[in-house]
Design a protein around this motif. Sequence first.
Motif, PDB file in Angstrom:
ATOM      1  N   PHE A 108     -61.465  18.027  25.039  1.00 45.81           N
ATOM      2  CA  PHE A 108     -61.290  16.651  24.554  1.00 45.81           C
ATOM      3  C   PHE A 108     -62.625  16.077  24.075  1.00 45.81           C
ATOM      4  CE2 PHE A 108     -60.208  12.039  25.429  1.00 45.81           C
ATOM      5  CZ  PHE A 108     -59.368  11.926  24.329  1.00 45.81           C
ATOM      6  N   VAL A 109     -62.680  15.752  22.781  1.00 46.90           N
ATOM      7  CA  VAL A 109     -63.924  15.267  22.169  1.00 46.90           C
ATOM      8  C   VAL A 109     -64.419  13.990  22.861  1.00 46.90           C
ATOM      9  CG1 VAL A 109     -64.936  14.328  20.047  1.00 46.90           C
ATOM     10  CG2 VAL A 109     -63.385  16.289  19.923  1.00 46.90           C
ATOM     11  N   GLU A 158     -63.907  21.000  14.342  1.00 52.01           N
ATOM     12  CA  GLU A 158     -64.916  20.003  14.767  1.00 52.01           C
ATOM     13  C   GLU A 158     -66.328  20.521  14.501  1.00 52.01           C
ATOM     14  OE1 GLU A 158     -64.525  16.871  16.123  1.00 52.01           O
ATOM     15  OE2 GLU A 158     -62.369  17.022  15.807  1.00 52.01           O
ATOM     16  N   ASN A 164     -56.840  20.642  13.820  1.00 50.18           N
ATOM     17  CA  ASN A 164     -56.022  20.031  14.882  1.00 50.18           C
ATOM     18  C   ASN A 164     -54.590  20.551  14.841  1.00 50.18           C
ATOM     19  OD1 ASN A 164     -58.325  18.298  14.529  1.00 50.18           O
ATOM     20  ND2 ASN A 164     -57.275  16.820  15.822  1.00 50.18           N
ATOM     21  N   GLU A 207     -53.649  12.563  26.236  1.00 50.32           N
ATOM     22  CA  GLU A 207     -54.708  11.666  25.758  1.00 50.32           C
ATOM     23  C   GLU A 207     -55.069  11.913  24.290  1.00 50.32           C
ATOM     24  OE1 GLU A 207     -57.686  14.507  28.250  1.00 50.32           O
ATOM     25  OE2 GLU A 207     -57.963  12.357  28.467  1.00 50.32           O
ATOM     26  N   VAL A 258     -54.486  11.833  20.363  1.00 54.80           N
ATOM     27  CA  VAL A 258     -53.883  10.669  19.726  1.00 54.80           C
ATOM     28  C   VAL A 258     -52.424  10.886  19.332  1.00 54.80           C
ATOM     29  CG1 VAL A 258     -54.605  11.101  17.312  1.00 54.80           C
ATOM     30  CG2 VAL A 258     -54.425   8.762  18.176  1.00 54.80           C
ATOM     31  N   LYS A 314     -50.297  10.697  22.438  1.00 50.04           N
ATOM     32  CA  LYS A 314     -50.352   9.322  22.945  1.00 50.04           C
ATOM     33  C   LYS A 314     -49.380   8.451  22.136  1.00 50.04           C
ATOM     34  CE  LYS A 314     -53.754   5.600  23.486  1.00 50.04           C
ATOM     35  NZ  LYS A 314     -55.178   5.233  23.296  1.00 50.04           N
ATOM     36  N   LEU A 336     -54.793   1.698  20.238  1.00 54.85           N
ATOM     37  CA  LEU A 336     -55.490   2.840  19.641  1.00 54.85           C
ATOM     38  C   LEU A 336     -56.886   2.451  19.188  1.00 54.85           C
ATOM     39  CD1 LEU A 336     -52.522   4.126  17.454  1.00 54.85           C
ATOM     40  CD2 LEU A 336     -53.486   5.306  19.449  1.00 54.85           C
ATOM     41  N   GLY A 337     -57.671   3.471  18.831  1.00 54.97           N
ATOM     42  CA  GLY A 337     -59.014   3.237  18.292  1.00 54.97           C
ATOM     43  C   GLY A 337     -58.975   3.219  16.769  1.00 54.97           C
ATOM     44  N   ASN A 338     -59.693   4.151  16.171  1.00 55.21           N
ATOM     45  CA  ASN A 338     -59.881   4.184  14.722  1.00 55.21           C
ATOM     46  C   ASN A 338     -58.613   4.625  13.980  1.00 55.21           C
ATOM     47  OD1 ASN A 338     -60.801   4.478  12.154  1.00 55.21           O
ATOM     48  ND2 ASN A 338     -62.303   6.084  12.622  1.00 55.21           N
ATOM     49  N   ALA A 356     -59.092   7.136  10.935  1.00 51.00           N
ATOM     50  CA  ALA A 356     -59.490   8.538  11.104  1.00 51.00           C
ATOM     51  C   ALA A 356     -58.439   9.427  10.449  1.00 51.00           C
ATOM     52  CB  ALA A 356     -59.613   8.864  12.585  1.00 51.00           C
ATOM     53  N   LYS A 387     -56.999  13.386   9.767  1.00 52.64           N
ATOM     54  CA  LYS A 387     -57.006  14.757  10.303  1.00 52.64           C
ATOM     55  C   LYS A 387     -56.011  15.624   9.543  1.00 52.64           C
ATOM     56  CE  LYS A 387     -59.895  13.911  13.650  1.00 52.64           C
ATOM     57  NZ  LYS A 387     -61.131  14.575  13.957  1.00 52.64           N
ATOM     58  N   VAL A 412     -54.516   8.298  11.166  1.00 49.64           N
ATOM     59  CA  VAL A 412     -53.847   7.931  12.422  1.00 49.64           C
ATOM     60  C   VAL A 412     -52.793   6.856  12.123  1.00 49.64           C
ATOM     61  CG1 VAL A 412     -54.209   6.823  14.672  1.00 49.64           C
ATOM     62  CG2 VAL A 412     -55.843   8.545  13.854  1.00 49.64           C
ATOM     63  N   PHE A 445     -61.282   2.730  22.520  1.00 49.74           N
ATOM     64  CA  PHE A 445     -60.857   4.063  22.065  1.00 49.74           C
ATOM     65  C   PHE A 445     -61.642   4.579  20.844  1.00 49.74           C
ATOM     66  CE2 PHE A 445     -57.063   2.329  24.241  1.00 49.74           C
ATOM     67  CZ  PHE A 445     -57.075   3.210  25.310  1.00 49.74           C
ATOM     68  N   ARG A 488     -65.048   6.186  19.144  1.00 50.73           N
ATOM     69  CA  ARG A 488     -66.050   7.152  19.608  1.00 50.73           C
ATOM     70  C   ARG A 488     -67.424   6.773  19.106  1.00 50.73           C
ATOM     71  NH1 ARG A 488     -62.003  12.233  18.891  1.00 50.73           N
ATOM     72  NH2 ARG A 488     -60.789  11.619  20.700  1.00 50.73           N
ATOM     73  N   GLU A 517     -67.819   9.355  14.740  1.00 49.28           N
ATOM     74  CA  GLU A 517     -66.491   9.817  14.309  1.00 49.28           C
ATOM     75  C   GLU A 517     -66.665  11.012  13.365  1.00 49.28           C
ATOM     76  OE1 GLU A 517     -63.247  10.415  14.688  1.00 49.28           O
ATOM     77  OE2 GLU A 517     -62.807   8.277  14.885  1.00 49.28           O
TER      78      GLU A 517
HETATM   79  P1  GDP Z   1     -59.748  15.388  18.177  1.00 52.02           P
HETATM   80  O1  GDP Z   1     -59.660  15.442  16.703  1.00 52.02           O
HETATM   81  O2  GDP Z   1     -59.822  16.733  18.808  1.00 52.02           O
HETATM   82  O3  GDP Z   1     -60.804  14.477  18.665  1.00 52.02           O
HETATM   83  O4  GDP Z   1     -58.314  14.848  18.661  1.00 52.02           O
HETATM   84  P2  GDP Z   1     -57.836  13.401  19.120  1.00 52.02           P
HETATM   85  O5  GDP Z   1     -56.357  13.430  19.063  1.00 52.02           O
HETATM   86  O6  GDP Z   1     -58.449  13.020  20.423  1.00 52.02           O
HETATM   87  O7  GDP Z   1     -58.396  12.412  18.002  1.00 52.02           O
HETATM   88  C1  GDP Z   1     -57.983  12.488  16.655  1.00 52.02           C
HETATM   89  C2  GDP Z   1     -58.538  11.290  15.910  1.00 52.02           C
HETATM   90  O8  GDP Z   1     -57.835  10.132  16.313  1.00 52.02           O
HETATM   91  C3  GDP Z   1     -60.023  11.013  16.188  1.00 52.02           C
HETATM   92  O9  GDP Z   1     -60.647  10.783  14.951  1.00 52.02           O
HETATM   93  C4  GDP Z   1     -59.999   9.750  17.040  1.00 52.02           C
HETATM   94  O10 GDP Z   1     -61.124   8.901  16.850  1.00 52.02           O
HETATM   95  C5  GDP Z   1     -58.755   9.069  16.494  1.00 52.02           C
HETATM   96  N1  GDP Z   1     -58.169   8.091  17.421  1.00 52.02           N
HETATM   97  C6  GDP Z   1     -57.857   6.807  17.125  1.00 52.02           C
HETATM   98  N2  GDP Z   1     -57.366   6.206  18.210  1.00 52.02           N
HETATM   99  C7  GDP Z   1     -57.356   7.106  19.212  1.00 52.02           C
HETATM  100  C8  GDP Z   1     -56.951   7.039  20.582  1.00 52.02           C
HETATM  101  O11 GDP Z   1     -56.508   6.021  21.083  1.00 52.02           O
HETATM  102  N3  GDP Z   1     -57.083   8.187  21.311  1.00 52.02           N
HETATM  103  C9  GDP Z   1     -57.572   9.347  20.757  1.00 52.02           C
HETATM  104  N4  GDP Z   1     -57.638  10.447  21.525  1.00 52.02           N
HETATM  105  N5  GDP Z   1     -57.984   9.413  19.471  1.00 52.02           N
HETATM  106  C10 GDP Z   1     -57.875   8.312  18.718  1.00 52.02           C
END
Ligand code: GDP
Length: 354
Positions: free
Chosen positions: A102-103, A144, A195, A204, A206, A209, A227-229, A232, A234, A268, A309, A311, A314
């Motif tokens: 988990f990043v 990553e 991903n 956890e 995204v 979640k 949520l955070g960003n 973002a 992917k 996201v 949430f 980072r 990013e």
């Molecule tokens: P990662 O790509 O391995 O870091 O997988 P994650 O699922 O943890 O994150 C994917 C992207 O979603 C990242 O760019 C995160 O910054 C973004 N993100 C936005 N909101 C959230 C959140 O609430 N939880 C997580 N885990 N990621 C989030």
Amino acid sequence: MKTNHFISPKYYIIDNMKALITGISGQDGYFLSRLLFKKGYEIHGVIRRNSSMSNGTLALLPEEIRKNIIIHYGDLTDAGFFAKLLGQEKPEELYHLAAQSFVGYSFQNPASTYDVNISGTLNIVNAVKDYSPSTKMYFAATSEMFGQPENTPQNEETPLKPRSPYAVSKLAGYWTTKTYREAYDLFISNGILFNHESEVRGPEFVTRKISLNVAKIVHGSKEPLELGNLNARKDWGYAKDYVYGMWQMLQQARSDDFILGTGELHTVREFVGEAFKVAGINITWEGRDINEIGKSDDGKIFVRVNKKFFRPLESDNYLADYNKAKRDLKWEPTTKFHDLVRIMVKSDVENSVL
Ligand code: GDP
Ligand code: NDP
């Protein structure tokens, strides 16, 4: 002597092959166990003891598969354990999937991430070199490692400039396996995987979640999803496709490095919109940045942004050029974004209760 019974060029049953999986209790371990079981492998898995004796995704496997997996209790940081295990079992194939994966956590706990992901990987390759050098090994590298890539899409030649402790640790693992491959003539293939998600993804991350929270809302929860960003982006694929690619890498005549991804980028925010749509809820977005909200047509706030949430750094804009895997492995993703979201949301709506 091992025997291969060919049924079709793509799917063939392999008798008497032994595979060892580290990280068998994680997402990819779940799908890989299912695949190898179908192919007739004797499956050995490493899990670490925890106080509740919960076995992660192993508990979700059909009984028929679970009861046939031979479990070895051990931790990646224990070099002696792996030396003994490799010497004793000498598996034909080793899938090294275990990691602190988990990043977000890696920014909070870089030291333990390095211990597990770097020293742990070193323990594995040392055990292979010294006790089972004919084992074919897969190492779980990651997109990553590209950091914030200058070129899009990324292929096996794209420069690696990691931007998180997790990515640094995986880069160290990747260079360790490449060094051992050359220095000691070992068969170690690296999958640089973008991903990949599923109905058994860790809660956890995204995507899961989101699917879990949509399911809770469907079952009556009034709590908005935080949520955070949302911007973002992917390249999200389905884990089941990717474990097939891992297996294919070990069926080649020579070890090599391969990118696996879908070649599609989504934010996201798009994932959220699509997930609610599967549940029959239309989301519209209002506001900006930290004040952005997602509302249903009847005015309920279902999504908020919470800065906790975000980072410290990013990394996004990952887009896979998987042409090498397509050419050499004949690998292609079969499940793309919309189907992936549907699989995850449907599973969580069916299986979760408030
Ligand atoms: P990662 O790509 O391995 O870091 O997988 P994650 O699922 O943890 O994150 C994917 C992207 O979603 C990242 O760019 C995160 O910054 C973004 N993100 C936005 N909101 C959230 C959140 O609430 N939880 C997580 N885990 N990621 C989030
Ligand atoms: P998970 O986080 O679901 O699984 C990680 C596994 O590693 C779990 O079984 C975990 O055990 C085990 N583990 C962690 N620390 C240790 C330790 N110290 N000793 C022994 N086992 C340990 O990851 P995924 O299945 O999603 O990913 C598999 C691999 O692929 C990982 O290495 C990941 O970094 C990499 N990867 C994943 C991508 C993805 O999108 N899923 C993308 C690119 C690479 P426990 O259940 O006890 O926690």
